[in-house]
Design an enzyme around this catalytic site. Structure first.
Site, PDB file in Angstrom:
ATOM      1  N   ALA A  61       1.192  -1.132  -0.083  1.00 44.68           N
ATOM      2  CA  ALA A  61       0.119  -0.054   0.103  1.00 44.68           C
ATOM      3  C   ALA A  61       0.888   1.116  -0.007  1.00 44.68           C
ATOM      4  O   ALA A  61       1.813   1.259   0.165  1.00 44.68           O
ATOM      5  CB  ALA A  61      -0.906   0.172   1.437  1.00 44.68           C
ATOM      6  N   THR A  63       1.171   4.252   2.140  1.00 47.08           N
ATOM      7  CA  THR A  63       0.891   4.416   3.430  1.00 47.08           C
ATOM      8  C   THR A  63       1.307   5.844   3.950  1.00 47.08           C
ATOM      9  O   THR A  63       0.899   6.225   5.273  1.00 47.08           O
ATOM     10  CB  THR A  63       1.342   3.455   4.470  1.00 47.08           C
ATOM     11  OG1 THR A  63       2.778   3.341   4.215  1.00 47.08           O
ATOM     12  CG2 THR A  63       0.742   1.847   4.119  1.00 47.08           C
ATOM     13  N   THR A 102      -8.290   0.408   6.422  1.00 46.03           N
ATOM     14  CA  THR A 102      -8.112   1.133   7.346  1.00 46.03           C
ATOM     15  C   THR A 102      -9.283   1.826   7.891  1.00 46.03           C
ATOM     16  O   THR A 102     -10.535   1.971   7.340  1.00 46.03           O
ATOM     17  CB  THR A 102      -7.408   2.282   6.683  1.00 46.03           C
ATOM     18  OG1 THR A 102      -7.045   3.220   7.675  1.00 46.03           O
ATOM     19  CG2 THR A 102      -7.809   2.978   5.426  1.00 46.03           C
ATOM     20  N   ASP A 103      -9.247   2.101   9.148  1.00 44.04           N
ATOM     21  CA  ASP A 103     -10.124   3.030   9.790  1.00 44.04           C
ATOM     22  C   ASP A 103     -10.477   4.543   9.308  1.00 44.04           C
ATOM     23  O   ASP A 103     -11.595   4.868   9.392  1.00 44.04           O
ATOM     24  CB  ASP A 103      -9.781   3.249  11.391  1.00 44.04           C
ATOM     25  CG  ASP A 103      -8.595   3.722  11.474  1.00 44.04           C
ATOM     26  OD1 ASP A 103      -7.571   3.624  10.735  1.00 44.04           O
ATOM     27  OD2 ASP A 103      -8.049   4.352  12.525  1.00 44.04           O
ATOM     28  N   TYR A 126      -5.479   9.477   1.277  1.00 46.93           N
ATOM     29  CA  TYR A 126      -5.103   8.403   1.693  1.00 46.93           C
ATOM     30  C   TYR A 126      -6.294   7.486   2.156  1.00 46.93           C
ATOM     31  O   TYR A 126      -6.672   6.222   1.375  1.00 46.93           O
ATOM     32  CB  TYR A 126      -4.239   8.053   2.858  1.00 46.93           C
ATOM     33  CG  TYR A 126      -3.930   6.746   3.441  1.00 46.93           C
ATOM     34  CD1 TYR A 126      -3.206   5.766   3.020  1.00 46.93           C
ATOM     35  CD2 TYR A 126      -4.748   6.483   4.763  1.00 46.93           C
ATOM     36  CE1 TYR A 126      -2.920   4.589   3.695  1.00 46.93           C
ATOM     37  CE2 TYR A 126      -4.600   5.227   5.302  1.00 46.93           C
ATOM     38  CZ  TYR A 126      -3.756   4.271   4.814  1.00 46.93           C
ATOM     39  OH  TYR A 126      -3.552   2.956   5.264  1.00 46.93           O
ATOM     40  N   LYS A 130      -7.852   4.440  -0.343  1.00 46.70           N
ATOM     41  CA  LYS A 130      -8.057   2.992   0.365  1.00 46.70           C
ATOM     42  C   LYS A 130      -9.536   2.271  -0.008  1.00 46.70           C
ATOM     43  O   LYS A 130      -9.732   1.151  -0.125  1.00 46.70           O
ATOM     44  CB  LYS A 130      -7.670   2.891   1.765  1.00 46.70           C
ATOM     45  CG  LYS A 130      -6.200   2.946   1.994  1.00 46.70           C
ATOM     46  CD  LYS A 130      -5.341   1.786   1.714  1.00 46.70           C
ATOM     47  CE  LYS A 130      -5.490   0.752   2.475  1.00 46.70           C
ATOM     48  NZ  LYS A 130      -4.623  -0.377   2.448  1.00 46.70           N
ATOM     49  N   TRP A 151      -4.320   1.997  13.351  1.00 40.19           N
ATOM     50  CA  TRP A 151      -3.057   2.508  14.079  1.00 40.19           C
ATOM     51  C   TRP A 151      -1.872   1.297  14.144  1.00 40.19           C
ATOM     52  O   TRP A 151      -1.869   1.010  15.538  1.00 40.19           O
ATOM     53  CB  TRP A 151      -3.450   3.060  15.275  1.00 40.19           C
ATOM     54  CG  TRP A 151      -4.297   4.445  15.421  1.00 40.19           C
ATOM     55  CD1 TRP A 151      -4.986   4.755  14.345  1.00 40.19           C
ATOM     56  CD2 TRP A 151      -4.541   5.452  16.324  1.00 40.19           C
ATOM     57  NE1 TRP A 151      -5.903   6.023  14.518  1.00 40.19           N
ATOM     58  CE2 TRP A 151      -5.534   6.289  16.024  1.00 40.19           C
ATOM     59  CE3 TRP A 151      -3.985   5.377  17.697  1.00 40.19           C
ATOM     60  CZ2 TRP A 151      -5.945   7.286  16.759  1.00 40.19           C
ATOM     61  CZ3 TRP A 151      -4.456   6.444  18.461  1.00 40.19           C
ATOM     62  CH2 TRP A 151      -5.283   7.502  18.052  1.00 40.19           C
TER      63      TRP A 151
HETATM   64  N1  LIG Z   1       0.386   1.513   9.568  1.00 36.02           N
HETATM   65  C1  LIG Z   1      -0.741   1.882   9.780  1.00 36.02           C
HETATM   66  O1  LIG Z   1      -1.043   2.588  10.871  1.00 36.02           O
HETATM   67  C2  LIG Z   1      -1.922   1.351   9.258  1.00 36.02           C
HETATM   68  C3  LIG Z   1      -3.122   1.447   9.629  1.00 36.02           C
HETATM   69  C4  LIG Z   1      -4.196   0.864   9.201  1.00 36.02           C
HETATM   70  C5  LIG Z   1      -4.242   0.257   8.063  1.00 36.02           C
HETATM   71  N2  LIG Z   1      -3.077  -0.002   7.384  1.00 36.02           N
HETATM   72  C6  LIG Z   1      -3.095  -0.674   6.123  1.00 36.02           C
HETATM   73  O2  LIG Z   1      -2.391  -2.007   6.447  1.00 36.02           O
HETATM   74  C7  LIG Z   1      -1.470  -2.504   5.456  1.00 36.02           C
HETATM   75  C8  LIG Z   1       0.014  -2.576   5.682  1.00 36.02           C
HETATM   76  O3  LIG Z   1       0.593  -1.358   6.186  1.00 36.02           O
HETATM   77  P1  LIG Z   1       1.761  -1.224   6.795  1.00 36.02           P
HETATM   78  O4  LIG Z   1       2.089  -0.453   7.989  1.00 36.02           O
HETATM   79  O5  LIG Z   1       2.752  -2.587   6.935  1.00 36.02           O
HETATM   80  O6  LIG Z   1       2.660  -0.332   5.611  1.00 36.02           O
HETATM   81  P2  LIG Z   1       3.924  -0.284   5.193  1.00 36.02           P
HETATM   82  O7  LIG Z   1       5.372  -0.545   6.398  1.00 36.02           O
HETATM   83  O8  LIG Z   1       4.237   1.254   4.562  1.00 36.02           O
HETATM   84  O9  LIG Z   1       4.302  -1.294   3.941  1.00 36.02           O
HETATM   85  C9  LIG Z   1       3.632  -1.303   2.702  1.00 36.02           C
HETATM   86  C10 LIG Z   1       4.511  -1.861   1.698  1.00 36.02           C
HETATM   87  O10 LIG Z   1       3.854  -1.973   0.347  1.00 36.02           O
HETATM   88  C11 LIG Z   1       4.901  -1.601  -0.265  1.00 36.02           C
HETATM   89  N3  LIG Z   1       4.423  -1.134  -1.828  1.00 36.02           N
HETATM   90  C12 LIG Z   1       4.286   0.368  -1.898  1.00 36.02           C
HETATM   91  N4  LIG Z   1       3.907   0.304  -3.266  1.00 36.02           N
HETATM   92  C13 LIG Z   1       3.557  -1.105  -3.588  1.00 36.02           C
HETATM   93  C14 LIG Z   1       3.739  -1.394  -4.982  1.00 36.02           C
HETATM   94  N5  LIG Z   1       3.237  -0.677  -5.956  1.00 36.02           N
HETATM   95  N6  LIG Z   1       3.782  -2.839  -5.069  1.00 36.02           N
HETATM   96  C15 LIG Z   1       4.127  -3.417  -4.334  1.00 36.02           C
HETATM   97  N7  LIG Z   1       4.341  -3.308  -2.890  1.00 36.02           N
HETATM   98  C16 LIG Z   1       4.398  -1.941  -2.696  1.00 36.02           C
HETATM   99  C17 LIG Z   1       6.144  -0.720   0.397  1.00 36.02           C
HETATM  100  O11 LIG Z   1       7.350  -0.989  -0.399  1.00 36.02           O
HETATM  101  P3  LIG Z   1       8.361   0.330  -0.369  1.00 36.02           P
HETATM  102  O12 LIG Z   1       8.635   0.402   1.161  1.00 36.02           O
HETATM  103  O13 LIG Z   1       9.641  -0.371  -1.052  1.00 36.02           O
HETATM  104  O14 LIG Z   1       7.618   1.378  -0.933  1.00 36.02           O
HETATM  105  C18 LIG Z   1       6.061  -1.455   1.700  1.00 36.02           C
HETATM  106  O15 LIG Z   1       6.943  -2.398   1.782  1.00 36.02           O
HETATM  107  C19 LIG Z   1      -1.677  -1.290   4.439  1.00 36.02           C
HETATM  108  O16 LIG Z   1      -2.824  -1.760   3.442  1.00 36.02           O
HETATM  109  C20 LIG Z   1      -2.238  -0.169   5.089  1.00 36.02           C
HETATM  110  O17 LIG Z   1      -2.934   0.413   4.297  1.00 36.02           O
HETATM  111  C21 LIG Z   1      -1.902   0.789   7.795  1.00 36.02           C
END
Ligand SMILES: NC(=O)c1ccc[n+]([C@@H]2O[C@H](COP(=O)([O-])OP(=O)(O)OC[C@H]3O[C@@H](n4cnc5c(N)ncnc54)[C@H](OP(=O)(O)O)[C@@H]3O)[C@@H](O)[C@H]2O)c1
Length: 286
Positions: A61, A63, A102-103, A126, A130, A151
């Site tokens: 994603a 993010t 996401t929330d 964002y 999503k 979060w």
């Molecule tokens: N973090 C939060 O607080 C939160 C809250 C609610 C929901 N979420 C959701 O939970 C999920 C996991 O989030 P996370 O916190 O693990 O995020 P993260 O640490 O930012 O990881 C996202 C990963 O997606 C990769 N990515 C980005 N663009 C891409 C593409 N075009 N093709 C393939 N991979 C790609 C990124 O690679 P690069 O690093 O190389 O760009 C990164 O490794 C996401 O769907 C996010 O929206 C997150």
């Protein structure tokens, strides 16, 4: 043994799934962005074609909530069009999809925890991107689980918990916002739920909320991290209601967990999970 492909494997959630790999009787195939870019349908197709996957977990994603306000096209390309590609390829190759949302699909005005059927109305780019990803999945693929999480934090990558710990270590004074209420959620807890879905293999398809139990503000979250990390020394964490961000954020994004709890009984309170992860952090540094 079930065969599961993990996309976006180098993010904090993807890496947390990898931590569980050795304990599970599941054949995981992990792909980072360099190996499969979800915006490139050919690269998805090439890797799905002969692999016979049962499930796909999408952790990929865009993010960065702040940067999404400036890079709207890129956020939509990844969170909406990229997710559409995944749904189409899963549909073609009969692969079930577990996707994380996401929330931030909510505007925060309800004042009570959001159910999975509540009206969505994202207030930043964002959240909008999503939500569009969710809609594409619902349109393209019946066999899906959309998990709305909130979060997220872990020992991997960049996240609020790790930032707060590094600031505590540098003895900085921190002003943390009290203006948003939500639920910090450990990636370990989310991965445990994802593995539950894979193992039971009969959960009804659709949207699920997932977070820890209870709620707090970012200030409350920071105080809890400090309490666990330094055993009570959190004097340098101060509340503020003047923290400015480019992206608007929902003031209240607590998720109603009733539907999830009908099936899944392992939810922890957010305070318990912060304790577990901070303990893990200390062990990893000792
Ligand atoms: N973090 C939060 O607080 C939160 C809250 C609610 C929901 N979420 C959701 O939970 C999920 C996991 O989030 P996370 O916190 O693990 O995020 P993260 O640490 O930012 O990881 C996202 C990963 O997606 C990769 N990515 C980005 N663009 C891409 C593409 N075009 N093709 C393939 N991979 C790609 C990124 O690679 P690069 O690093 O190389 O760009 C990164 O490794 C996401 O769907 C996010 O929206 C997150």
């Amino acid at each position: 043994m079930k065969r599961v492909i993990v996309l976006g494997a180098n993010g904090q959630l993807g890496k947390t799934i990898k931590d569980f790999e050795k304990f599970e009787a599941i054949k995981f195939s992990f792909f980072s962005r360099n190996e499969i870019d979800i915006t490139d349908i050919n690269s998805l197709t090439k890797n799905f074609k002969d692999a016979d996957f049962d499930l796909c977990i999408n952790c990929a994603a865009y993010t960065n909530v702040e940067a999404a306000e400036r890079n709207v096209a890129e956020a939509f390309l990844i969170n909406a069009e990229g997710v559409k590609n995944i749904a189409e390829v899963c549909n073609s190759y009969k692969v079930k999809l577990i996707h994380i949302s996401t929330d931030y699909v909510f505007d925060g005005k309800k004042g009570k925890p959001y159910t999975t059927t509540d009206h969505t109305n994202p207030i930043n780019q964002y959240g909008k991107s999503k939500l569009q990803g969710e809609l594409y999945i619902q349109e393209k693929l019946k066999e899906h689980y959309i998990i709305r999480a909130s979060w997220l934090y872990s020992l991997h990558g960049k996240n609020f918990l790790k930032t707060i710990i590094s600031k505590i270590e540098s003895e900085a004074t921190l002003n943390i916002t009290t203006e948003e209420e939500g639920t910090p959620t450990s990636c370990i807890d989310l991965v445990t739920f994802i593995l539950y879905i894979i193992k039971v293999d009969n959960l009804p398809y659709g949207i699920y909320n997932f977070s820890a139990k209870g709620s707090t503000t970012w200030y409350g979250f920071a105080k809890e991290i400090a309490k666990n990390y330094k055993l009570g020394n959190s004097d340098k964490i101060l509340p503020t209601d003047k923290y400015k961000t480019q992206a608007k954020r929902p003031k209240f994004s607590v998720l109603n967990l009733n539907k999830t709890e009908e099936f899944y009984k392992e939810l922890r309170t957010w305070e318990e999970s912060v304790g577990v992860v901070v303990k893990g952090y200390k062990i990893s540094r000792s």
